[in-house]
Motif scaffolding. Sequence first.
Motif, PDB file in Angstrom:
ATOM      1  N   CYS A 174       0.828  -1.214   0.000  1.00 52.47           N
ATOM      2  CA  CYS A 174       0.000   0.000   0.000  1.00 52.47           C
ATOM      3  C   CYS A 174       0.859   1.259   0.000  1.00 52.47           C
ATOM      4  O   CYS A 174       0.602   2.193  -0.751  1.00 52.47           O
ATOM      5  N   PHE A 175       1.880   1.274   0.845  1.00 55.30           N
ATOM      6  CA  PHE A 175       2.678   2.482   1.008  1.00 55.30           C
ATOM      7  C   PHE A 175       3.758   2.616  -0.068  1.00 55.30           C
ATOM      8  O   PHE A 175       4.141   3.734  -0.414  1.00 55.30           O
ATOM      9  N   ALA A 176       4.258   1.506  -0.579  1.00 58.22           N
ATOM     10  CA  ALA A 176       5.356   1.559  -1.556  1.00 58.22           C
ATOM     11  C   ALA A 176       5.129   0.525  -2.654  1.00 58.22           C
ATOM     12  O   ALA A 176       5.786  -0.520  -2.684  1.00 58.22           O
ATOM     13  N   PRO A 177       4.196   0.777  -3.577  1.00 54.06           N
ATOM     14  CA  PRO A 177       3.895  -0.204  -4.625  1.00 54.06           C
ATOM     15  C   PRO A 177       5.041  -0.437  -5.595  1.00 54.06           C
ATOM     16  O   PRO A 177       5.003  -1.393  -6.364  1.00 54.06           O
ATOM     17  N   GLU A 178       6.061   0.434  -5.582  1.00 54.24           N
ATOM     18  CA  GLU A 178       7.205   0.201  -6.448  1.00 54.24           C
ATOM     19  C   GLU A 178       8.067  -0.965  -5.977  1.00 54.24           C
ATOM     20  O   GLU A 178       8.957  -1.423  -6.709  1.00 54.24           O
ATOM     21  N   VAL A 179       7.830  -1.463  -4.765  1.00 60.60           N
ATOM     22  CA  VAL A 179       8.488  -2.684  -4.289  1.00 60.60           C
ATOM     23  C   VAL A 179       7.827  -3.859  -4.994  1.00 60.60           C
ATOM     24  O   VAL A 179       6.655  -4.155  -4.761  1.00 60.60           O
ATOM     25  N   THR A 180       8.565  -4.517  -5.859  1.00 56.13           N
ATOM     26  CA  THR A 180       7.977  -5.570  -6.689  1.00 56.13           C
ATOM     27  C   THR A 180       8.124  -6.958  -6.092  1.00 56.13           C
ATOM     28  O   THR A 180       7.390  -7.876  -6.464  1.00 56.13           O
ATOM     29  N   SER A 181       9.084  -7.153  -5.200  1.00 52.53           N
ATOM     30  CA  SER A 181       9.244  -8.458  -4.557  1.00 52.53           C
ATOM     31  C   SER A 181       9.840  -8.265  -3.173  1.00 52.53           C
ATOM     32  O   SER A 181      10.594  -7.316  -2.932  1.00 52.53           O
ATOM     33  N   MET A 182       9.459  -9.169  -2.264  1.00 50.37           N
ATOM     34  CA  MET A 182       9.945  -9.106  -0.890  1.00 50.37           C
ATOM     35  C   MET A 182      10.509 -10.452  -0.480  1.00 50.37           C
ATOM     36  O   MET A 182       9.924 -11.505  -0.760  1.00 50.37           O
ATOM     37  N   GLN A 183      11.640 -10.405   0.177  1.00 49.95           N
ATOM     38  CA  GLN A 183      12.303 -11.600   0.672  1.00 49.95           C
ATOM     39  C   GLN A 183      12.502 -11.454   2.173  1.00 49.95           C
ATOM     40  O   GLN A 183      12.670 -10.353   2.683  1.00 49.95           O
ATOM     41  N   TRP A 184      12.499 -12.599   2.860  1.00 48.53           N
ATOM     42  CA  TRP A 184      12.583 -12.576   4.314  1.00 48.53           C
ATOM     43  C   TRP A 184      13.816 -13.325   4.787  1.00 48.53           C
ATOM     44  O   TRP A 184      14.222 -14.313   4.190  1.00 48.53           O
ATOM     45  N   GLU A 185      14.370 -12.834   5.871  1.00 53.79           N
ATOM     46  CA  GLU A 185      15.424 -13.568   6.559  1.00 53.79           C
ATOM     47  C   GLU A 185      15.047 -13.626   8.033  1.00 53.79           C
ATOM     48  O   GLU A 185      14.329 -12.756   8.542  1.00 53.79           O
ATOM     49  N   ALA A 186      15.534 -14.651   8.711  1.00 56.47           N
ATOM     50  CA  ALA A 186      15.151 -14.866  10.100  1.00 56.47           C
ATOM     51  C   ALA A 186      15.719 -13.783  11.001  1.00 56.47           C
ATOM     52  O   ALA A 186      16.732 -13.144  10.674  1.00 56.47           O
ATOM     53  N   ALA A 187      15.078 -13.577  12.143  1.00 54.49           N
ATOM     54  CA  ALA A 187      15.562 -12.591  13.106  1.00 54.49           C
ATOM     55  C   ALA A 187      16.954 -12.974  13.573  1.00 54.49           C
ATOM     56  O   ALA A 187      17.237 -14.131  13.873  1.00 54.49           O
ATOM     57  N   GLY A 188      17.840 -12.001  13.630  1.00 51.43           N
ATOM     58  CA  GLY A 188      19.208 -12.242  14.071  1.00 51.43           C
ATOM     59  C   GLY A 188      20.118 -12.753  12.988  1.00 51.43           C
ATOM     60  O   GLY A 188      21.333 -12.870  13.180  1.00 51.43           O
ATOM     61  N   GLU A 189      19.549 -13.061  11.818  1.00 52.08           N
ATOM     62  CA  GLU A 189      20.383 -13.562  10.722  1.00 52.08           C
ATOM     63  C   GLU A 189      21.160 -12.413  10.117  1.00 52.08           C
ATOM     64  O   GLU A 189      20.602 -11.387   9.743  1.00 52.08           O
ATOM     65  N   ARG A 190      22.451 -12.539  10.029  1.00 51.25           N
ATOM     66  CA  ARG A 190      23.322 -11.517   9.486  1.00 51.25           C
ATOM     67  C   ARG A 190      24.319 -12.167   8.530  1.00 51.25           C
ATOM     68  O   ARG A 190      24.647 -13.346   8.670  1.00 51.25           O
ATOM     69  N   PRO A 191      24.809 -11.433   7.567  1.00 45.19           N
ATOM     70  CA  PRO A 191      25.868 -11.983   6.729  1.00 45.19           C
ATOM     71  C   PRO A 191      27.072 -12.365   7.586  1.00 45.19           C
ATOM     72  O   PRO A 191      27.482 -11.612   8.471  1.00 45.19           O
TER      73      PRO A 191
END
Length: 209
Positions: A174-191
């Motif tokens: 709704c707020f940012a329709p230019e975002v075409t895809s979303m990916q998730w990573e677990a909490a605390g997950e860092r490179p």
Amino acid sequence: MSARATTAQAAAPQAGAPRGAASRGAAASAAVPNAEATGRRVEEVLDRLARRDDREASAAAEELVRVLMDFYGAGLARIMHLLGGGTDDGGPRSALLGDDLVTSLLVLHDLHPEDTAARIGRALDSVRRQHPAEVAEFDADTGTLRLRSGDSGGCGCPSTSRQAQQAVEAAVSCFAPEVTSMQWEAAGERPEPALLQISRRPPTAATAS
């Protein structure tokens, strides 16, 4: 009420409106669509479809007009409600920009004053109490947003997590329709940081001898 009647009602001059209001703003609003002219144009298009004797197309066109009128009517009603009601410390502007319906209208017409990052932040703020999440990375070139899930205090089961993600994704859409895809990573997950190679210290001159 039919789409034709709704359009005609929207285009008709309102009783009690100052007669000089239109003339005073005529020069400034020369490029702004006129409600009466727009109503006539819609009526002409609907009449052309009706003359083609294609009832299905004519009905679809009237439904389209009705859906758009309902959408914009709801948006205008929401704007008036936010302007007339109590607002937070940010004033009416903050209340308007924080509303998903008003935001969708502004973004649709490229009128929103905030950039994508700010609007993504607003989207996450709107659901953070129930579904905390934070931005890991946003690639403006591809429209890909990576999100990091937070701890919402739930049971942690997959169904609950997926429902939380869907709520966040709906807000971002709704707020940012230019975002075409979303990916998730677990909490605390860092490179993972680069590994340091540790070797034994080279022998000193005394040891070497």
